[in-house]
Scaffold this motif. Structure first.
Motif, PDB file in Angstrom:
ATOM      1  N   PRO B 138       0.835  -1.196   0.000  1.00 19.84           N
ATOM      2  CA  PRO B 138       0.000   0.000   0.000  1.00 19.84           C
ATOM      3  C   PRO B 138       0.875   1.254   0.000  1.00 19.84           C
ATOM      4  CG  PRO B 138      -0.025  -1.039   2.168  1.00 19.84           C
ATOM      5  CD  PRO B 138       0.806  -1.921   1.276  1.00 19.84           C
ATOM      6  N   THR B 139       0.538   2.206  -0.840  1.00 19.69           N
ATOM      7  CA  THR B 139       1.344   3.428  -0.911  1.00 19.69           C
ATOM      8  C   THR B 139       0.444   4.656  -0.854  1.00 19.69           C
ATOM      9  OG1 THR B 139       1.220   3.588  -3.320  1.00 19.69           O
ATOM     10  CG2 THR B 139       3.074   2.359  -2.429  1.00 19.69           C
ATOM     11  N   GLN B 140       1.040   5.751  -0.426  1.00 19.48           N
ATOM     12  CA  GLN B 140       0.381   7.050  -0.448  1.00 19.48           C
ATOM     13  C   GLN B 140       0.852   7.778  -1.703  1.00 19.48           C
ATOM     14  OE1 GLN B 140      -1.838   8.944   1.883  1.00 19.48           O
ATOM     15  NE2 GLN B 140      -1.866   9.938  -0.123  1.00 19.48           N
ATOM     16  N   LEU B 141      -0.097   8.167  -2.544  1.00 20.49           N
ATOM     17  CA  LEU B 141       0.249   8.919  -3.758  1.00 20.49           C
ATOM     18  C   LEU B 141       0.328  10.409  -3.436  1.00 20.49           C
ATOM     19  CD1 LEU B 141       0.579   9.326  -6.830  1.00 20.49           C
ATOM     20  CD2 LEU B 141      -1.888   9.044  -7.060  1.00 20.49           C
ATOM     21  N   LEU B 142       1.409  11.050  -3.896  1.00 18.65           N
ATOM     22  CA  LEU B 142       1.571  12.492  -3.719  1.00 18.65           C
ATOM     23  C   LEU B 142       1.724  13.146  -5.091  1.00 18.65           C
ATOM     24  CD1 LEU B 142       4.190  12.668  -0.777  1.00 18.65           C
ATOM     25  CD2 LEU B 142       1.700  12.841  -0.605  1.00 18.65           C
ATOM     26  N   TYR B 143       1.066  14.296  -5.276  1.00 20.64           N
ATOM     27  CA  TYR B 143       1.170  15.043  -6.534  1.00 20.64           C
ATOM     28  C   TYR B 143       2.064  16.249  -6.308  1.00 20.64           C
ATOM     29  CZ  TYR B 143      -2.991  12.468  -8.045  1.00 20.64           C
ATOM     30  OH  TYR B 143      -3.893  11.483  -8.381  1.00 20.64           O
ATOM     31  N   LEU B 144       3.157  16.340  -7.030  1.00 19.01           N
ATOM     32  CA  LEU B 144       4.050  17.501  -6.927  1.00 19.01           C
ATOM     33  C   LEU B 144       3.902  18.295  -8.227  1.00 19.01           C
ATOM     34  CD1 LEU B 144       6.289  18.699  -5.013  1.00 19.01           C
ATOM     35  CD2 LEU B 144       7.941  17.647  -6.552  1.00 19.01           C
ATOM     36  N   THR B 145       3.315  19.474  -8.109  1.00 15.54           N
ATOM     37  CA  THR B 145       2.985  20.246  -9.309  1.00 15.54           C
ATOM     38  C   THR B 145       3.766  21.549  -9.314  1.00 15.54           C
ATOM     39  OG1 THR B 145       0.772  19.382  -8.937  1.00 15.54           O
ATOM     40  CG2 THR B 145       1.008  20.997 -10.682  1.00 15.54           C
ATOM     41  N   PRO B 146       4.382  21.920 -10.436  1.00  9.19           N
ATOM     42  CA  PRO B 146       5.142  23.169 -10.472  1.00  9.19           C
ATOM     43  C   PRO B 146       4.211  24.379 -10.433  1.00  9.19           C
ATOM     44  CG  PRO B 146       5.085  22.168 -12.652  1.00  9.19           C
ATOM     45  CD  PRO B 146       4.452  21.187 -11.710  1.00  9.19           C
ATOM     46  N   THR B 147       4.739  25.492  -9.911  1.00  8.33           N
ATOM     47  CA  THR B 147       3.937  26.711  -9.844  1.00  8.33           C
ATOM     48  C   THR B 147       4.066  27.521 -11.129  1.00  8.33           C
ATOM     49  OG1 THR B 147       5.815  27.699  -8.723  1.00  8.33           O
ATOM     50  CG2 THR B 147       4.024  26.915  -7.336  1.00  8.33           C
ATOM     51  N   ASP B 148       4.915  27.049 -12.073  1.00  9.05           N
ATOM     52  CA  ASP B 148       5.068  27.745 -13.355  1.00  9.05           C
ATOM     53  C   ASP B 148       5.365  26.723 -14.448  1.00  9.05           C
ATOM     54  OD1 ASP B 148       7.728  26.991 -13.032  1.00  9.05           O
ATOM     55  OD2 ASP B 148       8.300  28.909 -12.161  1.00  9.05           O
ATOM     56  N   GLY B 149       5.651  27.220 -15.655  1.00  4.24           N
ATOM     57  CA  GLY B 149       5.872  26.300 -16.773  1.00  4.24           C
ATOM     58  C   GLY B 149       7.339  25.966 -16.994  1.00  4.24           C
ATOM     59  N   LEU B 150       8.172  26.182 -15.970  1.00  3.86           N
ATOM     60  CA  LEU B 150       9.614  26.026 -16.152  1.00  3.86           C
ATOM     61  C   LEU B 150      10.134  24.680 -15.661  1.00  3.86           C
ATOM     62  CD1 LEU B 150      10.603  29.636 -15.068  1.00  3.86           C
ATOM     63  CD2 LEU B 150      10.646  28.707 -17.389  1.00  3.86           C
ATOM     64  N   ARG B 151       9.233  23.787 -15.297  1.00  8.59           N
ATOM     65  CA  ARG B 151       9.641  22.450 -14.838  1.00  8.59           C
ATOM     66  C   ARG B 151       8.470  21.507 -15.032  1.00  8.59           C
ATOM     67  NH1 ARG B 151      11.902  25.640 -11.015  1.00  8.59           N
ATOM     68  NH2 ARG B 151      10.565  27.377 -11.570  1.00  8.59           N
ATOM     69  N   TYR B 152       8.768  20.226 -14.956  1.00  9.95           N
ATOM     70  CA  TYR B 152       7.727  19.223 -15.139  1.00  9.95           C
ATOM     71  C   TYR B 152       7.077  18.910 -13.796  1.00  9.95           C
ATOM     72  CZ  TYR B 152       9.753  18.500 -19.774  1.00  9.95           C
ATOM     73  OH  TYR B 152      10.198  18.672 -21.056  1.00  9.95           O
ATOM     74  N   SER B 153       5.961  18.157 -13.842  1.00 11.00           N
ATOM     75  CA  SER B 153       5.328  17.743 -12.588  1.00 11.00           C
ATOM     76  C   SER B 153       5.642  16.273 -12.313  1.00 11.00           C
ATOM     77  CB  SER B 153       3.827  18.004 -12.623  1.00 11.00           C
ATOM     78  OG  SER B 153       3.242  17.267 -13.667  1.00 11.00           O
ATOM     79  N   TYR B 154       5.437  15.882 -11.066  1.00  8.18           N
ATOM     80  CA  TYR B 154       5.803  14.534 -10.635  1.00  8.18           C
ATOM     81  C   TYR B 154       4.667  13.907  -9.843  1.00  8.18           C
ATOM     82  CZ  TYR B 154      10.598  16.161 -11.515  1.00  8.18           C
ATOM     83  OH  TYR B 154      11.730  16.671 -12.088  1.00  8.18           O
ATOM     84  N   ARG B 155       4.641  12.585  -9.858  1.00  2.00           N
ATOM     85  CA  ARG B 155       3.798  11.844  -8.919  1.00  2.00           C
ATOM     86  C   ARG B 155       4.688  10.864  -8.190  1.00  2.00           C
ATOM     87  NH1 ARG B 155      -1.273  10.681 -12.945  1.00  2.00           N
ATOM     88  NH2 ARG B 155      -1.698  12.893 -13.302  1.00  2.00           N
ATOM     89  N   PHE B 156       4.536  10.808  -6.890  1.00  2.00           N
ATOM     90  CA  PHE B 156       5.338   9.899  -6.072  1.00  2.00           C
ATOM     91  C   PHE B 156       4.420   8.954  -5.307  1.00  2.00           C
ATOM     92  CE2 PHE B 156       7.991  13.895  -6.025  1.00  2.00           C
ATOM     93  CZ  PHE B 156       8.986  13.423  -6.856  1.00  2.00           C
ATOM     94  N   TRP B 157       4.734   7.676  -5.345  1.00  2.00           N
ATOM     95  CA  TRP B 157       4.017   6.671  -4.554  1.00  2.00           C
ATOM     96  C   TRP B 157       4.945   6.245  -3.422  1.00  2.00           C
ATOM     97  CZ3 TRP B 157       3.336   7.479  -9.652  1.00  2.00           C
ATOM     98  CH2 TRP B 157       2.036   7.404 -10.192  1.00  2.00           C
ATOM     99  N   ILE B 158       4.526   6.495  -2.192  1.00  2.13           N
ATOM    100  CA  ILE B 158       5.403   6.265  -1.040  1.00  2.13           C
ATOM    101  C   ILE B 158       4.824   5.171  -0.148  1.00  2.13           C
ATOM    102  CG2 ILE B 158       6.319   7.359   1.051  1.00  2.13           C
ATOM    103  CD1 ILE B 158       6.317   9.951  -0.829  1.00  2.13           C
TER     104      ILE B 158
END
Lengths: 159, 321
Positions: B138-158
């Motif tokens: 079982p994992t906790q999904l986290l959404y890491l979203t950039p505040t601008d268009g200068l980087r990509y976004s990530y999803r982490f399963w912990i």
């Protein structure tokens, strides 16, 4: 055989029990190569100081202390005439090839320093990049804090 | 899954409770950053970027003082990457040789998160997601979203129990997966020996050390003829060096910028006679590339970031007249 050689290097076999191994390392070419490979890998993995940041410094110091042979051809032909001696190449192969390549790099480097940069009015035509040049991609991948590129067979292997 | 003492300590803290607020999410991400270094584990993960897919077996051990990790690439060329302290040793078969390369240590999965997340907090927001199952855990999904268009976004399963990062996905603004890396199978390791920390030797091959491949010289930027200003928001210089690259007779300047997760390399070299100036931009897989010429210098920027970021880095440099 190779497992035993590896075990001997790792001190898992006592030296006095390994007379047959040592004999075969001395006589058998394959065993001899295995012996040197295991040592090389072991040194690299242990982070042997040979490959550390002071590598070049140590090398240059070693080169300084080495006698300069001004006429290697003469030395080689003299060598041929005395057959009982092992060849010159076998005696100090590593320092010779390293010294030679180091000298070559230094010459190229010196030439480069003396090259002129392009000035504004004689610029070569600009090449529009179609791919990411491998040398920059490699340099980038080896220096960024996070690396996932070791997993894929990267572009770098031209051989 | 066998339980190791350290894992118990980690698991007994706030980690076991599922993250509910955004503050909890940052705490969980922080735990994941530490757990990847501090836990002992063995598993198989799959790395996927574009059409490239590789399975990798990882064994990671921390004895309280030093970290040891062995990565064996299971698909294609049987490459092995050994990580010990701040150093990597890579064994790559090439034809009838096996090349041994020494590299400076880098963060590798699952240890891809910086232990100091302050820089990341500046440029991204973190949201708590669902509980999902990854590699049978079982994992906790986290959404890491950039505040601008200068980087990509990530999803982490912990991992909900041990805090280990089990899966990470990087997405572009169109929500297309750029890169995915995640465990298929993972178990904690109950070991104190390092028997596994050695390469599989192919006795038929020659082992050679690749000496000059990654040669760099420290560069403290003294006497630099250029200045850098107006970097893309959130990016900071993290490294600078001079390095030899194939086909160049002189070392070139290499500067690395990072926002904590994404990294960009800037290369500066004087345009010598006989070298064709390059210009243009390109996106290949996850990597953006930007080349242009300023005042007789070739500027090249490379990074796993959107094209806007490499362009902005390339134009952040100016030369003193």
């Amino acid at each position: 055989m190779n497992e035993q050689i590896s075990a001997l290097i790792d001190d898992e076999i006592a030296v006095h029990d390994a007379a047959h191994l040592i004999t075969s390392v001395q006589s058998n070419k394959q065993a001899n190569e295995a012996w040197s490979h295991y040592h090389l890998i072991g040194d690299a993995m242990r982070g042997s100081t040979i490959f550390g940041p002071e590598f070049k410094h140590n090398l240059m110091r070693k080169l300084d202390t080495e006698a300069t042979v001004l006429s290697p051809n003469a030395a080689l032909s003299a060598d041929k005439s005395v057959n009982s001696r092992p060849t010159f190449k076998n005696q100090i192969p590593a320092s010779w090839s390293i010294a030679a390549s180091c000298a070559a790099v230094m010459v190229v480097g010196w030439m480069a320093i003396n090259q002129q940069t392009q000035t504004g009015n004689e610029l070569a035509p600009v090449e529009v990049a179609q791919t990411i040049p491998a040398e920059y991609l490699m340099a980038h991948q080896s220096s960024v804090p996070t690396a996932s590129t070791y997993y894929i067979q990267s572009v770098n292997y031209s051989e | 899954m066998r339980c190791f003492a350290l894992a118990c300590i980690l698991a007994s803290s706030a980690l076991t409770a599922h993250a509910t607020s955004d503050d909890d999410a940052w705490i969980l991400l922080q735990k994941a950053a530490v757990a990847a270094h501090a836990l002992n584990y063995q598993g198989i993960f799959v790395y996927q970027a574009g059409r490239q897919i590789k399975s990798v077996q990882i064994t990671h051990y921390f004895n309280g003082k030093n970290e040891f990790a062995r990565n064996v690439i299971l698909d294609g060329t049987p490459r092995e990457v050994f990580s010990q302290g701040g150093e990597l040793t890579i064994l790559s078969p090439r034809n009838e040789k096996v090349v041994i390369e020494k590299r400076r240590g880098q963060n590798m999965f699952p240890a891809i998160l910086p232990t100091n997340l302050d820089a990341v907090k500046e440029s991204y927001v973190l949201k708590v997601g669902e509980i999902e199952r990854v590699a049978g855990r079982p994992t906790q999904l986290l959404y890491l979203t950039p505040t601008d268009g200068l980087r990509y976004s990530y999803r982490f399963w912990i991992d909900a129990e041990f805090g280990l990062l089990l899966k990470s996905v990087m997405l572009n603004p169109r929500q297309e997966v750029m890169e995915s890396i995640g465990f298929n199978q993972i178990s904690l390791l109950n070991t104190v020996d390092l028997d596994w920390f050695q390469p599989k030797i192919d006795a038929k091959k020659n082992y050679v050390i690749e000496g000059e491949a990654d040669k760099t010289i420290a560069d403290n930027a003294a006497n630099a003829s250029w200045t850098i200003k107006d970097l893309p928001a959130g990016y900071r210089k993290v490294d600078q060096m001079k390095r030899m690259v194939p086909g160049r007779s002189q070392p070139i300047t290499h500067i690395v910028f990072s926002d904590g997760l994404a990294s960009v390399s800037l290369f500066i070299e004087p345009l010598l006679k006989g070298i064709k100036p390059k210009s243009g931009h390109k996106l290949v897989g996850t990597t953006s590339f930007y080349a242009h010429v300023i005042d007789g210098y070739q500027i090249i920027v490379v990074g796993e970031v959107p094209e806007a970021t490499v362009a902005q880095v390339a134009h952040a440099i100016s030369f003193k007249k």
